[in-house]
Design an enzyme around this catalytic site. Structure first.
Site, mmCIF file in Angstrom:
data_model
loop_
_atom_site.group_PDB
_atom_site.id
_atom_site.type_symbol
_atom_site.label_atom_id
_atom_site.label_comp_id
_atom_site.label_asym_id
_atom_site.label_seq_id
_atom_site.Cartn_x
_atom_site.Cartn_y
_atom_site.Cartn_z
ATOM 1 N N HIS A 205 1.101 -0.874 0.176
ATOM 2 C CA HIS A 205 0.011 0.003 -0.018
ATOM 3 C C HIS A 205 1.156 0.881 0.031
ATOM 4 O O HIS A 205 0.628 2.330 0.184
ATOM 5 C CB HIS A 205 -0.777 0.074 1.250
ATOM 6 C CG HIS A 205 -0.258 -0.183 2.499
ATOM 7 N ND1 HIS A 205 0.955 -0.955 2.988
ATOM 8 C CD2 HIS A 205 0.093 0.909 3.227
ATOM 9 C CE1 HIS A 205 0.762 -1.054 4.364
ATOM 10 N NE2 HIS A 205 0.626 0.642 4.704
HETATM 11 N N1 UDP Z 1 -3.498 -6.133 9.138
HETATM 12 C C1 UDP Z 1 -4.819 -6.253 9.470
HETATM 13 N N2 UDP Z 1 -4.926 -6.243 8.013
HETATM 14 C C2 UDP Z 1 -4.476 -7.277 7.099
HETATM 15 C C3 UDP Z 1 -3.502 -6.331 7.134
HETATM 16 C C4 UDP Z 1 -2.995 -5.790 7.918
HETATM 17 O O1 UDP Z 1 -5.182 -5.794 10.160
HETATM 18 O O2 UDP Z 1 -5.627 -7.261 5.702
HETATM 19 C C5 UDP Z 1 -2.624 -5.479 10.437
HETATM 20 C C6 UDP Z 1 -1.043 -5.960 10.565
HETATM 21 O O3 UDP Z 1 -0.612 -7.168 11.350
HETATM 22 C C7 UDP Z 1 -0.630 -4.625 11.603
HETATM 23 C C8 UDP Z 1 -0.524 -4.027 11.038
HETATM 24 O O4 UDP Z 1 -2.110 -3.845 10.326
HETATM 25 O O5 UDP Z 1 -0.738 -4.831 12.988
HETATM 26 C C9 UDP Z 1 -0.730 -2.972 9.785
HETATM 27 O O6 UDP Z 1 -0.659 -2.228 8.524
HETATM 28 P P1 UDP Z 1 -0.287 -1.546 7.751
HETATM 29 O O7 UDP Z 1 0.712 -2.361 6.911
HETATM 30 O O8 UDP Z 1 -1.480 -0.912 7.172
HETATM 31 O O9 UDP Z 1 0.431 -0.582 7.836
HETATM 32 P P2 UDP Z 1 2.118 0.011 8.431
HETATM 33 O O10 UDP Z 1 2.125 -0.915 9.612
HETATM 34 O O11 UDP Z 1 3.095 0.078 7.038
HETATM 35 O O12 UDP Z 1 2.377 1.459 8.556
#
Ligand code: UDP
Length: 364
Positions: A205
């Site tokens: 994303h």
């Molecule tokens: N996550 C979730 N469902 C999904 C994809 C990710 O619950 O379909 C969780 C994942 O386990 C982690 C968090 O969302 O705890 C990560 O979020 P994301 O990848 O959107 O953000 P980033 O960490 O890149 O800021």
């Protein structure tokens, strides 16, 4: 003392949940949750409040969709009124998103102290909005809670006084420790017709991967290369879905053989799929950490990471050239059994939120 914790997007809920719980359990802390509304729908927000048994937020700022600067301006304005009404002693911000920076700045402008959880992460890439948010938030923060020693070094190098920096571990891992057994009890893998340790879980994303046609075509090649090796499960982030549709690429992906496209999953379902995957391919920040904790191999499709501890200690490897062919070759080796189980970094033990509550309570 009164603490306002800020949450705006999916990964924030995973981090604020253990913090709110630890603050509530502390005899001298009153804890309230502010939801900015950056992510606001059932799959990106409500499911996390349900699964973590979080109360409804005390304030919902309902920020409309828009550019980072418009959202920043809107959040600052609305958060100002919350600060006037609540007169908090501390504002706690987590992570590196627009809500993090906007509320840190809003608090600081009102003379309210700011604590930043996940301080000091640096990718060195200021093209990424998250990196700019991290740097400015850390410059504004009065207390900086770091997940690892590299983050502490980064902060000291930027001139942050050492007495504001605390190495406490990782709040995202607190949630994982707490909910792992519950996630494991689900039958998500079976319900998708998959076999444990015989599929690849994929998430993407970040703007540089999903905002342009070239990035999305690259992503399609990664998915298709991987799908020749194992079934690919891909819960599609709303940003990615919108752009795939905008560039007319969604149908090609949806009809790719051996690819399961899903809506974004609830936390428990996603952890179930992650723990049982043979490999995870991602550009997520949090997923790099969770796979390290779970000893699941991870390929991070990014030129750099702000979480080098997951490379040094954990199971993470960068596909730094962003080449689908490189990703395919690396995936092939891992799926053939070339796996380094890695180590869990120090203090990633499920107790980080308690440590933070205990430290912050010493600054009434
Ligand atoms: N996550 C979730 N469902 C999904 C994809 C990710 O619950 O379909 C969780 C994942 O386990 C982690 C968090 O969302 O705890 C990560 O979020 P994301 O990848 O959107 O953000 P980033 O960490 O890149 O800021």
């Amino acid at each position: 003392m009164k603490i306002l914790s800020i949450a705006g997007v999916r990964p924030n809920f995973v981090k604020v949940a253990p913090l709110h719980r630890a603050f509530l359990a502390h005899p001298s802390i009153e804890s309230k949750i502010i939801h900015t509304g950056q992510h606001h729908d059932a799959v990106m927000s409500d499911v996390f409040f349900d699964q973590f048994h979080l109360p409804q937020p005390d304030y919902y700022l309902n920020v409309p969709p828009g550019s980072a600067s418009l959202q920043t301006a809107d959040i600052i304005q609305k958060f100002d009124r919350v600060i006037q009404a609540e007169q908090p002693d501390w504002v706690v911000v987590v992570g590196d998103v627009t809500s993090t920076l906007a509320c840190a700045l809003g608090a600081a402008q009102n003379g309210v102290r700011v604590a930043h959880v996940e301080a000091g992460l640096r990718s060195g890439d200021r093209q990424m909005p998250e990196e700019r948010n991290r740097i400015v938030t850390d410059a504004l923060a009065d207390l900086l809670f770091a997940t690892d020693h590299t983050s502490c070094d980064n902060l000291r190098r930027e001139g942050i006084p050492a007495n504001r920096i605390y190495l406490v571990g990782n709040v995202m891992i607190d949630s994982l420790v707490q909910y792992r057994a519950k996630a494991n009890a689900l039958t998500t893998v079976e319900r998708l017709g998959l076999i444990k340790k015989d599929y690849v879980l994929l998430t993407m994303h970040r703007p540089f991967n999903v905002d342009t046609e070239a990035g999305l075509c690259r992503l399609l090649r990664v998915v298709n290369n991987t799908a020749t090796l194992r079934p690919v499960v891909f819960p599609v982030h709303p940003r990615t879905r919108t752009n795939l549709i905008r560039f007319g690429l969604f149908d090609a992906l949806a009809t790719s053989p051996n690819v399961h496209l899903l809506e974004p999953l609830g936390y428990l379902e996603f952890i179930n799929l992650m723990e049982n995957a043979a490999l995870v391919i991602t550009d997520s920040g949090g997923v790099q950490e969770e796979t390290t904790y779970l000893h699941v191999p991870c390929l991070t499709f990014r030129p750099s990471t702000e979480r080098p501890i997951t490379l040094d200690y954990g199971t993470n490897q960068l596909v730094a050239d962003l080449s689908p062919d490189t990703a395919g070759q690396m995936a092939e080796k891992i799926l053939a059994g070339q796996i380094n189980p890695g180590k869990i970094p120090p203090l990633w033990d499920g107790q980080t939120a308690e440590r933070i509550a205990s430290i912050i309570s010493q600054f009434p």
